[in-house]
Design a protein around this motif. Sequence first.
Motif, PDB file in Angstrom:
ATOM      1  N   SER A 238      -1.334  -5.085  -1.471  1.00 61.06           N
ATOM      2  CA  SER A 238      -0.898  -4.972  -0.049  1.00 61.06           C
ATOM      3  C   SER A 238       0.198  -5.864   0.322  1.00 61.06           C
ATOM      4  N   ALA A 239       0.140  -7.200  -0.240  1.00 59.95           N
ATOM      5  CA  ALA A 239       0.970  -8.284   0.067  1.00 59.95           C
ATOM      6  C   ALA A 239       2.446  -7.823  -0.475  1.00 59.95           C
ATOM      7  N   LEU A 242       4.467  -5.930   1.614  1.00 59.66           N
ATOM      8  CA  LEU A 242       4.744  -6.696   2.965  1.00 59.66           C
ATOM      9  C   LEU A 242       5.828  -7.526   2.965  1.00 59.66           C
ATOM     10  N   SER A 253      -1.405 -12.557   0.856  1.00 58.61           N
ATOM     11  CA  SER A 253      -2.649 -11.790   0.158  1.00 58.61           C
ATOM     12  C   SER A 253      -3.746 -12.699   0.185  1.00 58.61           C
ATOM     13  N   ILE A 256      -4.849 -11.483   3.675  1.00 66.39           N
ATOM     14  CA  ILE A 256      -5.783 -10.224   3.682  1.00 66.39           C
ATOM     15  C   ILE A 256      -7.111 -10.509   3.086  1.00 66.39           C
ATOM     16  N   ILE A 293      -7.257  -1.933   4.552  1.00 69.70           N
ATOM     17  CA  ILE A 293      -6.100  -2.805   4.859  1.00 69.70           C
ATOM     18  C   ILE A 293      -4.701  -2.064   3.964  1.00 69.70           C
ATOM     19  N   PHE A 294      -5.035  -1.860   2.783  1.00 71.21           N
ATOM     20  CA  PHE A 294      -4.310  -1.425   1.879  1.00 71.21           C
ATOM     21  C   PHE A 294      -3.485  -0.070   2.371  1.00 71.21           C
ATOM     22  N   THR A 297      -1.271  -0.861   5.102  1.00 72.77           N
ATOM     23  CA  THR A 297      -0.065  -1.353   4.711  1.00 72.77           C
ATOM     24  C   THR A 297       0.696  -0.458   4.070  1.00 72.77           C
ATOM     25  N   ALA A 301       3.662  -0.919   6.632  1.00 76.27           N
ATOM     26  CA  ALA A 301       4.465  -2.055   6.308  1.00 76.27           C
ATOM     27  C   ALA A 301       5.692  -1.823   6.804  1.00 76.27           C
ATOM     28  N   GLY A 305       6.787   0.412   4.279  1.00 72.72           N
ATOM     29  CA  GLY A 305       5.728   1.396   4.621  1.00 72.72           C
ATOM     30  C   GLY A 305       6.409   2.823   4.708  1.00 72.72           C
TER      31      GLY A 305
ATOM     32  N   THR B 134       5.150   4.307  -3.222  1.00 66.05           N
ATOM     33  CA  THR B 134       5.280   3.121  -2.784  1.00 66.05           C
ATOM     34  C   THR B 134       5.969   2.207  -3.966  1.00 66.05           C
TER      35      THR B 134
END
Lengths: 455, 481, 302
Positions: A238-239, A242, A253, A256, A293-294, A297, A301, A305, B134
């Motif tokens: 996820s980070a 971002l 991270s 999160i 959360i992922f 994101t 994002a 995103g 992604t």
Amino acid sequence: MSVVQSLAGLLSLGGLFEIWTELDTWIVVTGILSSVSCALLGNFMVLRRLSMMGDAISHAVLPGLAIAFLVTGSRDSVTMFIGAAIVGVLTAVFTQSIHSLGKVDEGASMGVVFTTLFAIGLVLIVRAADSVDLDPGCVLYGAIELVPLEVVEVGSWLVPRAVVTLTVVLAINVGFIALFFKELRISAFDPATATTMGINAQVMHYLLMTLVAVTTVASFESVGSILVIAMLIVPAASAHLLTDRLLTMIIVSAVIAAVAAAGGHAAAITVPGIWGYADTSTAGMMAVVSGVIFFFTVFLAPRHGIVMKGVNQARLALRIVREDILALLYRLDETEGHESLPPVSRLLRECNGTGRLLYTMGMAALRMEGKVQRHGNVYHLTDIGTKKAGSLIRTHRLWESYLHKYSNLQVDHLHFSAERLEHVTGTRMQQALAAKTESPPTDPHGKAIPGDAEL
Amino acid sequence: MKRVVAYSLVALTTPLVFGGVGHHGSITDTSIALPSMEEIIRLVTLRDYNTRVVVIGTMVLGLAAGIVGTFMLLRKRSLMGDAISHATLPGIGLAFIAMTATGGNGKSLPILLLGGFLSGLVGMLCILFIRKYTRIKEDAALGVVLGVFFGLGAALLGVIQKMNTGHAAGLESFIYGKTASMLAADAKLIAIVATAVVVICALLYKEFALLCFDQNFSAAQGWPVLALDIVMMIMVVVVTVTGLQAVGLILIIALLIIPPAAARFWSDDLLKILVLSGVIGAASGLIGSALSALTPRLPAGAIIVLVAAGFFAASMVFGTARGLLLRCCRNLALSRTVGRQHLLRALYEWHETNTPTEAPTHDRTITHGMAIDELLGHRSWSAFRLRRVLARAFADEVITLTGADHFRLTERGMAEARRIVRNHRLWELYLITHADVAPGKVDRDADQIEHILGTVMVEKLERVLQSRTPHLAMPSSPHAL
Amino acid sequence: MMESHEATDPGVHVADPPEFAVDALSDALLAGAEMSEVPALAPPNAYEQMPVVVRDLTVAYHRKPVLWDVDCDIEKGRIIGIIGPNGAGKSTLLKAILDLVPKASGRILIYGKRYRRQRRLVGYVPQRETVDWDFPVNALDVVTMGRYGVIGWCRPVTRKHRQAALAAMDRVGMADYARRQISQLSGGQQQRVFLARALVQDADIYFMDEPFAGVDAATEKAIIKLLQEFRENGKTVVVIHHDLQTVRDYFDNLILLNMRVVAAGATRDVFTEENLHRTYGGRLTLLDEAVQAIARRDDSRL
């Protein structure tokens, strides 16, 4: 239970506070400590494309634990750490050697190694099942709910043993990353260069794997290996969506991971209740929350995103349609006799393939900005509109001149290129173009280029 | 406080369900009781209905997994099976909850497996989606799906455990497998799946092979690459789901990965690898489940995997296409040949320089030979290695001892040396005349190639050099010896 | 317009081209004239005779534009070389023609139709490094892959196809190596296997991505001989090439590429010092900047 009630249940934080106890706080603290420990290391696993190694090691430590237990007969943390760390490193070593010696695909050799080790672990544990309260279910899910029950005294304070252990592990991980930050960075980015610079990427790799193994063991009895697998990868991934900077990525991270841990426990005791079920596995829910959360994101994002990309594209499309309308009106003004022309919307659709909706929005925006006025069925540029449009046309025709002069695009193809380029050309570039083309009075098609001074 | 008690209860009653035959035997007994002869005979003849079901079921499962796994291995997607199999868990949990909620029997296996299949499919699509849209790379996409889906599964199992309708209902057996409880219906299901897998692989054999080998070419030829990939992965999901009962979701991965990896050591032919991988998978299932049937308290799933791992280890060592032993032997043989050829050439050249006018073979005036120190300085070999090379040459009667640490060629050795030296010099000449290599550097380059020159190559060399070189019988060395 | 219509990869979109230009259309409307004719490029009605027609092709990989407004025609019965510096988009051009990469914009026609409908006419030789040479197949198997399109879904490879493959291997001098495992072949031999695979496709147009890279002199000669045979049979061959020394000997036509087509035409006309300088001597910096801004989708004006 009705939907309304369900929603009310979900939203009533008061309900959460009513059932929240000190135990829950300890559980959350434990979860956060282990999640953050994992997430920190996970960044480098994700960047080195070794994500599945976390999964492999967390399965493979089982025999290490079992052997350590069988040898010493106790669940003493230190022995367990050593046993698991050894097996963790062995997993990495075996994977590497099967990969290089046997020329087996890396993923496959990882699969061979960890499943085999896991099987050995299972056999050992089952053989010793009667005398051991070490069961693989516990390794998978952990027993975070039991964490607060086993306490040790720190100073005058009763602290769950797992919290102490995990704090130490977290400190080690933080220290490791702080100490070796630049080494880790270069060996993650470019192992070959790292090695030529005297930083042994291989050593960094095995150090990392050892820490992953240690973190896994420290976490297994409290949160279980599910959470380890999820927390190693999901917060870091996820980070990665971002931010583009490593340090920021590590911090994000960790945040999160912490949020997922806290949210996970809250979700575990509230969410199943919505449908009338009892609370559920906290570790599992922590993984789920990190997944949620992922998910967000991936879509939201700011730069990477999917939704944001779409929004940016839409904004850009709107800007371009506005510019296209301005330029079209300018050209029509230039040629005079536009009164007899088809309506602007049709012309634009035929010329640029602009959709009706986009056109309507663009035209509305232009009228709001006071750049275009409507007289009956005909649109006219206002003064500011003319100025803006003149600048666009100037850019367009300068581009045509530039391309004509420096590239060998066919004359009739100049327009297509210029049409796209004009939308990304600002003042600075316009000046550069003028300089490069020595500000010709007309473009290659013989049309006048509006002068800088007139605008 | 009530919740704490509940927590402890859950933790303590977390069912320990393993694939073992059962937990008979006393508490202190940790030894493996050897099965009696009668038991073995009963097993081998498959007289026992239950054993028959289990053994045949796991065998067929191993076969299917081995075949599907081969394509995954060659597509470099072995770990995809790992992620997919973990992703089946939430589906199983949801199916159970849904069925109980609608008042049905939560333990209906087909529904549970259907749930597992669907969530495995969703997991697979998530992986494809993340990878495509992604910047997350494939490995992390696998990790994310694996971790999150498994977590969700665990959370659902947690819910189920506390449901009023009964305890976890043995759903945990999907994680570790419960081979011994395999029913005839399960075995039939496995057989159907395996048949389907074999048929699909046979039909799409060349399509899959092309896709795995050269994706670009396959796409350029118009094969639907994505669709083929998805078919391949659906097969993985199906095999995984049917295997859950037997070996559990963690160990089913082993059956998808280990047999193909093992088979790869034995052949360079895709078809043979496919067949062999199926055979190894089947054998692992057969032997593993039989072993665990014979000995109590051995979890069958784990034993099957360990048998497969044994096959892998053996294949890695003894494999006839890429096995370590074979490669070691080849390297050893090559290094021996090279050592011997170097020795013979050194001796031949010594004979040449010491008897410049006469034929060296019948010259009886030379009683002394080349000294070992001289030989040692001739090349960069260690004294130890030189002595071994000498000992072997001596045993083959190509050299004789002419005094303390002095050697010369025998007649046989001379004949062999003549051939070796000739090849070497032909090659040197070729390099000089055709590859613009400086004469001083030639010796080194010639050295590297001459050992692998076959007769065909030598003939070619002769033909090429014929016009330019007068003494093809034995050209003189193009550089100072 | 800037809105995307390629849903496959959001990182790849650049602008779609306007179907008609405002200028052209309003000119036409006002002056009552037809759109001006394209001087060097083939007129639309000649497309069906042209093996390949590329118009306004733009391709970008992950924010980095690789090809920008490429127009080119490939004439029948020629050996055409594509040359240009590293990163000039040579491979991408081939892949775009073969529909292997998503196009941001533009049209590509093979004999007047889209590639999808003309696959049988096209043979492709990818770069040697793009495949795993450890793959468990022998040389004959690889060559037979060229027939898979003809064989069709689910049907097995029959002896007939294998014989066709063997014949092709014979033509490239590889018949003796048919049963060799591919990892045991030298670089030149691997390249010949790929050529043989293209040969059995029995295509009309061949696209070859650096067939001469890393091969021995003998293979290079064999390849060029084969290409000449193709030409004699009226086939068209498009080759990505690196070695400027051999350009004059090998190619009838050239496309000099550096993100855009710098020059295209008969080798003797376009293989000039000046064109080479323009191809290899840097890009149009302003254009580069602007194009990257488009790819970045940057709102901040330059």
